[in-house]
Scaffold this motif. Sequence first.
Motif, PDB file in Angstrom:
ATOM      1  N   PRO A  49      66.849  71.229  48.275  1.00  0.00           N
ATOM      2  CA  PRO A  49      67.281  71.919  47.226  1.00  0.00           C
ATOM      3  C   PRO A  49      68.690  71.318  46.565  1.00  0.00           C
ATOM      4  O   PRO A  49      68.999  71.552  45.545  1.00  0.00           O
ATOM      5  N   CYS A  50      69.325  70.559  47.345  1.00  0.00           N
ATOM      6  CA  CYS A  50      70.788  70.216  46.848  1.00  0.00           C
ATOM      7  C   CYS A  50      70.768  68.586  46.783  1.00  0.00           C
ATOM      8  O   CYS A  50      70.705  67.843  47.513  1.00  0.00           O
ATOM      9  N   ALA A  51      70.682  68.561  45.330  1.00  0.00           N
ATOM     10  CA  ALA A  51      70.639  67.012  44.743  1.00  0.00           C
ATOM     11  C   ALA A  51      72.089  66.187  45.353  1.00  0.00           C
ATOM     12  O   ALA A  51      71.924  64.993  45.403  1.00  0.00           O
ATOM     13  N   ARG A  52      73.211  67.009  45.267  1.00  0.00           N
ATOM     14  CA  ARG A  52      74.508  66.319  45.719  1.00  0.00           C
ATOM     15  C   ARG A  52      73.994  65.712  47.252  1.00  0.00           C
ATOM     16  O   ARG A  52      74.557  64.564  47.738  1.00  0.00           O
ATOM     17  N   ARG A  53      73.450  66.519  48.047  1.00  0.00           N
ATOM     18  CA  ARG A  53      73.471  66.059  49.581  1.00  0.00           C
ATOM     19  C   ARG A  53      72.461  64.940  49.570  1.00  0.00           C
ATOM     20  O   ARG A  53      72.490  63.958  50.377  1.00  0.00           O
ATOM     21  N   LEU A  54      71.512  64.791  48.545  1.00  0.00           N
ATOM     22  CA  LEU A  54      70.520  63.772  48.631  1.00  0.00           C
ATOM     23  C   LEU A  54      71.395  62.438  48.123  1.00  0.00           C
ATOM     24  O   LEU A  54      71.096  61.297  48.579  1.00  0.00           O
ATOM     25  N   GLN A  55      72.523  62.510  47.564  1.00  0.00           N
ATOM     26  CA  GLN A  55      73.585  61.572  47.067  1.00  0.00           C
ATOM     27  C   GLN A  55      74.121  60.961  48.121  1.00  0.00           C
ATOM     28  O   GLN A  55      74.248  60.050  48.279  1.00  0.00           O
ATOM     29  N   TYR A  56      74.706  61.961  48.938  1.00  0.00           N
ATOM     30  CA  TYR A  56      75.383  61.550  50.132  1.00  0.00           C
ATOM     31  C   TYR A  56      74.568  60.743  51.125  1.00  0.00           C
ATOM     32  O   TYR A  56      74.768  59.556  51.639  1.00  0.00           O
ATOM     33  N   GLU A  57      73.303  61.157  51.239  1.00  0.00           N
ATOM     34  CA  GLU A  57      72.348  60.615  52.260  1.00  0.00           C
ATOM     35  C   GLU A  57      72.160  58.878  51.619  1.00  0.00           C
ATOM     36  O   GLU A  57      72.072  58.105  52.279  1.00  0.00           O
ATOM     37  N   PRO A 226      75.398  68.298  40.413  1.00  0.00           N
ATOM     38  CA  PRO A 226      76.218  69.469  40.702  1.00  0.00           C
ATOM     39  C   PRO A 226      75.797  70.060  41.952  1.00  0.00           C
ATOM     40  O   PRO A 226      74.705  69.509  42.608  1.00  0.00           O
ATOM     41  N   ARG A 227      76.629  70.470  42.952  1.00  0.00           N
ATOM     42  CA  ARG A 227      76.501  71.311  44.106  1.00  0.00           C
ATOM     43  C   ARG A 227      75.479  72.231  43.955  1.00  0.00           C
ATOM     44  O   ARG A 227      75.251  72.828  42.772  1.00  0.00           O
ATOM     45  N   ILE A 228      74.794  72.676  44.974  1.00  0.00           N
ATOM     46  CA  ILE A 228      73.880  73.631  44.871  1.00  0.00           C
ATOM     47  C   ILE A 228      74.253  74.938  44.835  1.00  0.00           C
ATOM     48  O   ILE A 228      73.938  75.915  44.164  1.00  0.00           O
ATOM     49  N   ALA A 229      75.679  75.277  45.178  1.00  0.00           N
ATOM     50  CA  ALA A 229      76.550  76.262  45.102  1.00  0.00           C
ATOM     51  C   ALA A 229      77.839  76.421  44.480  1.00  0.00           C
ATOM     52  O   ALA A 229      78.304  75.328  44.387  1.00  0.00           O
ATOM     53  N   PHE A 235      74.606  79.722  52.188  1.00  0.00           N
ATOM     54  CA  PHE A 235      73.703  79.306  53.361  1.00  0.00           C
ATOM     55  C   PHE A 235      73.296  78.021  53.567  1.00  0.00           C
ATOM     56  O   PHE A 235      73.314  77.221  54.561  1.00  0.00           O
ATOM     57  N   GLU A 236      73.073  77.149  52.383  1.00  0.00           N
ATOM     58  CA  GLU A 236      72.782  75.771  52.618  1.00  0.00           C
ATOM     59  C   GLU A 236      74.138  74.766  52.920  1.00  0.00           C
ATOM     60  O   GLU A 236      73.843  73.912  53.546  1.00  0.00           O
ATOM     61  N   CYS A 237      75.343  75.459  52.317  1.00  0.00           N
ATOM     62  CA  CYS A 237      76.488  74.493  52.807  1.00  0.00           C
ATOM     63  C   CYS A 237      76.749  74.758  54.050  1.00  0.00           C
ATOM     64  O   CYS A 237      77.218  74.006  54.608  1.00  0.00           O
ATOM     65  N   ALA A 238      76.532  76.115  54.603  1.00  0.00           N
ATOM     66  CA  ALA A 238      77.040  76.507  56.181  1.00  0.00           C
ATOM     67  C   ALA A 238      76.512  75.576  57.049  1.00  0.00           C
ATOM     68  O   ALA A 238      77.210  75.230  57.994  1.00  0.00           O
ATOM     69  N   PHE A 239      75.281  74.937  56.840  1.00  0.00           N
ATOM     70  CA  PHE A 239      74.843  74.107  57.979  1.00  0.00           C
ATOM     71  C   PHE A 239      74.614  72.748  57.327  1.00  0.00           C
ATOM     72  O   PHE A 239      73.791  71.940  57.847  1.00  0.00           O
ATOM     73  N   CYS A 240      75.438  72.321  56.347  1.00  0.00           N
ATOM     74  CA  CYS A 240      75.307  71.034  55.880  1.00  0.00           C
ATOM     75  C   CYS A 240      76.197  70.002  56.599  1.00  0.00           C
ATOM     76  O   CYS A 240      77.159  70.294  57.063  1.00  0.00           O
ATOM     77  N   ALA A 241      75.437  68.920  56.694  1.00  0.00           N
ATOM     78  CA  ALA A 241      76.166  67.850  57.579  1.00  0.00           C
ATOM     79  C   ALA A 241      77.357  67.154  56.710  1.00  0.00           C
ATOM     80  O   ALA A 241      78.107  66.508  57.469  1.00  0.00           O
ATOM     81  N   TRP A 242      77.580  67.392  55.471  1.00  0.00           N
ATOM     82  CA  TRP A 242      78.530  66.885  54.706  1.00  0.00           C
ATOM     83  C   TRP A 242      79.297  67.977  53.931  1.00  0.00           C
ATOM     84  O   TRP A 242      80.262  67.732  53.027  1.00  0.00           O
ATOM     85  N   LYS A 243      79.465  69.282  54.640  1.00  0.00           N
ATOM     86  CA  LYS A 243      80.222  70.359  54.096  1.00  0.00           C
ATOM     87  C   LYS A 243      81.713  70.083  53.967  1.00  0.00           C
ATOM     88  O   LYS A 243      82.133  70.292  52.659  1.00  0.00           O
ATOM     89  N   GLN A 244      82.409  69.350  54.973  1.00  0.00           N
ATOM     90  CA  GLN A 244      83.714  69.049  54.671  1.00  0.00           C
ATOM     91  C   GLN A 244      84.051  67.885  53.670  1.00  0.00           C
ATOM     92  O   GLN A 244      84.844  68.239  52.987  1.00  0.00           O
ATOM     93  N   ARG A 245      83.126  67.112  53.575  1.00  0.00           N
ATOM     94  CA  ARG A 245      83.371  65.993  52.469  1.00  0.00           C
ATOM     95  C   ARG A 245      82.930  66.651  51.101  1.00  0.00           C
ATOM     96  O   ARG A 245      83.925  66.506  50.367  1.00  0.00           O
ATOM     97  N   CYS A 246      82.132  67.557  51.200  1.00  0.00           N
ATOM     98  CA  CYS A 246      81.567  68.063  49.809  1.00  0.00           C
ATOM     99  C   CYS A 246      82.878  69.098  49.195  1.00  0.00           C
ATOM    100  O   CYS A 246      83.209  68.931  48.089  1.00  0.00           O
ATOM    101  N   TRP A 247      83.556  69.909  50.039  1.00  0.00           N
ATOM    102  CA  TRP A 247      84.265  70.748  49.663  1.00  0.00           C
ATOM    103  C   TRP A 247      85.958  70.477  49.785  1.00  0.00           C
ATOM    104  O   TRP A 247      86.716  71.391  49.725  1.00  0.00           O
ATOM    105  N   ALA A 248      86.097  69.073  50.335  1.00  0.00           N
ATOM    106  CA  ALA A 248      87.334  68.882  50.768  1.00  0.00           C
ATOM    107  C   ALA A 248      88.358  68.879  49.124  1.00  0.00           C
ATOM    108  O   ALA A 248      87.930  68.630  48.201  1.00  0.00           O
TER     109      ALA A 248
HETATM  110  S1  SF4 Z   1      77.866  71.305  51.348  1.00  0.00           S
HETATM  111 FE1  SF4 Z   1      76.642  72.544  49.961  1.00  0.00          FE
HETATM  112  S2  SF4 Z   1      76.795  71.754  47.944  1.00  0.00           S
HETATM  113 FE2  SF4 Z   1      77.618  70.126  49.523  1.00  0.00          FE
HETATM  114  S3  SF4 Z   1      75.990  68.764  49.725  1.00  0.00           S
HETATM  115 FE3  SF4 Z   1      76.012  70.439  51.086  1.00  0.00          FE
HETATM  116  S4  SF4 Z   1      74.608  71.745  50.633  1.00  0.00           S
HETATM  117 FE4  SF4 Z   1      75.059  70.668  48.835  1.00  0.00          FE
END
Ligand code: SF4
Length: 248
Positions: A49-57, A226-229, A235-248
């Motif tokens: 559901p998160c296009a931003r995460r697919l970009q990171y991948e 856009p980020r999903i949130a 909850f999608e961000c809580a377990f995301c492997a790029w969370k720190q990068r994404c929200w830095a």
């Molecule tokens: S932290 Fe959240 S918004 Fe950022 S890539 Fe992961 S799921 Fe998407």
Amino acid sequence: MDDALDFNHRPKEPTFADTLNVRIDAALVTENEDRAPRSYLGGSRLGDPCARRLQYEFLCLPRDPDGRFSGQSLRIFAVGHSLEDLAVEWLRKAGLDWRTRDRAGDQFGFSVAGGRVQGHIDGVIVATAIDMALPALWECKTANAKNWREIVKRGVVAAKPVYAAQIALYQAYMGLTDAPALFTAINKDTSELWHELVPFDGALAQACSDKAVRILQACDAGEWLPRIAAEPGHFECAFCAWKQRCWA
Ligand code: SF4
């Protein structure tokens, strides 16, 4: 009492099992991280559901330190793949005839957008001893008991939209749209099996394909989708492997 010996607070010595497991997991992690990163957008991931995460991948941006695959995760994946190989044999014994690999021994798959979107399928059913339309895509997943029961109760489309998107996209790109796909789920805790036929969903396949184009165009343009949130507590961000990068 001051002189009493306290045997309970001595540092725990690693057991024989600990020693071996540390070595196994270190080897698995090294092997995984030495592997060349995937340079394409995986069809199996487009339902994320998160296009931003697919970009990171797609851009192969490193996971956060706490988002790297652990040895245990890698063992879980490996067990899942082994169970899928067993399912091939079980279904073959039930009279299904299929192709899982081409003449070169490679997994069947597709490559589109100049190789920037690829997918590898579990198999194509070409003949059966039971009544079902053919040829049909076969997709197999393993799940823990809770997730498996959810799939059985609600069906894969409602319970696991990411799998449904993968199935629709694979049917479209493999030209297997006339017959419903056969989806098999293996309960990793009990070895129970679930099978269901999934009719082709053209709109879902088109939406996934459009999403892939959007992601590739944004990456080429150096733009972030856009980020999903709106905040990292989602909850999608809580377990995301790029969370720190994404929200830095
Ligand atoms: S932290 Fe959240 S918004 Fe950022 S890539 Fe992961 S799921 Fe998407």
